[in-house]
Design an enzyme around this catalytic site. Structure first.
Site, short mmCIF file in Angstrom:
data_model
loop_
_atom_site.label_atom_id
_atom_site.label_comp_id
_atom_site.label_asym_id
_atom_site.label_seq_id
_atom_site.Cartn_x
_atom_site.Cartn_y
_atom_site.Cartn_z
N HIS A 118 32.49 33.49 -21.81
CA HIS A 118 33.72 32.49 -21.32
C HIS A 118 34.92 32.78 -21.91
CE1 HIS A 118 34.20 30.76 -25.38
NE2 HIS A 118 32.95 30.94 -25.59
N CYS B 43 29.39 33.63 -29.05
CA CYS B 43 29.44 34.10 -27.55
C CYS B 43 30.50 35.26 -27.54
CB CYS B 43 30.48 32.85 -27.03
SG CYS B 43 29.18 31.45 -26.77
#
Length: 251
Positions: A205, A221
């Site tokens: 992301h 992440c």
């Protein structure tokens, strides 16, 4: 009068320091200085001439960055001699803008050096991508990521930031299993643009902070610059392979 002469000398010295730091190419001589401040005016003129010739200041890592940019290619003509030139300046600025390094003024400082070094050290073959189809590759050791298609580089390496200590991004082979253009993170109460999950609550992301703050890390992440997150989103599909190799230093 003594006070006026001191003020003029200080003003001249201050301007010379600003110009020497790469903050501008302007030489000002206070009118009140008169004939009492020739030394300050001379210093300013000399510094401005050097700065204007190269368009931007010379950084601590000038020669190293020149070498890395020459190896990477694609940023223009670079001469590896440790001396800033208009061509070197333009190449470094282009590199800084590509990877979101602020300020993008051509100074070969520690962040520019670190990013260039990591990209130059990345070995795309180490991902051992599939011979057919798309493979998203993440190098935890160098904190870089790229995309392979049919066993060849499809998207060249870019920078990333993965999980820090206690939230280490795991190495392994995974599949994209969820895609949302804008995902809300309940635990951290933040939007995650261009979300592509590949294991548990971890995925690609767009970063929500300045990606070059190395003391930061994600909660597992793979953080991307906005342009890279958009690119990955345009390529990604459910079921595509993600290969994560190495280990982030300090985790």
């Amino acid at each position: 009068m003594a006070r006026g002469r001191v003020s003029a000398r200080l003003a001249g010295a201050t301007m010379a320091a600003l110009v020497g730091g790469g903050l501008g190419a302007i030489a000002l001589t206070p009118a009140s200085a008169g004939a009492s401040a020739p030394a300050a005016a001379a210093v300013s003129t000399t510094v401005v001439t050097k700065a204007a010739a190269a368009s931007c200041a010379t950084g601590k890592y000038q020669k190293q960055v020149e070498g890395y940019l020459k190896k990477l290619g694609g940023y223009g003509t670079v001469t590896v001699d440790g001396k800033q030139s208009p061509a070197d300046c333009a190449a470094i600025v282009k590199f800084q803008k590509r990877f979101g390094i602020q300020p993008a003024k051509g100074l070969a400082g520690p962040t520019t050096f670190d990013v260039a070094k990591r990209l130059a050290a990345t070995k795309t073959a180490a991902c051992k991508a599939k011979k057919t189809g798309i493979t998203f590759c993440v190098d935890l050791t160098n904190q870089t990521t790229w995309v392979m298609k049919n066993g060849k580089v499809f998207v060249t390496p870019t920078i990333t930031r993965t999980g820090y200590k206690g939230y280490r991004t795991p190495a392994g082979t995974f599949k994209i299993n969820k895609r949302t253009k804008k995902e809300w993170s309940d635990p951290y109460e933040v939007w995650l643009p261009y979300w592509q999950r590949f294991i548990g609550g971890r995925g690609f992301h767009q970063t929500t902070t300045y990606i070059h703050d190395k003391w930061r890390g994600s909660h597992g992440c793979v953080n991307l610059l906005e342009s890279d997150a958009k690119k990955y989103w345009s390529i990604g599909k459910i079921g595509m392979t993600v290969k994560v190799i190495g280990r982030r230093p300090g985790t």
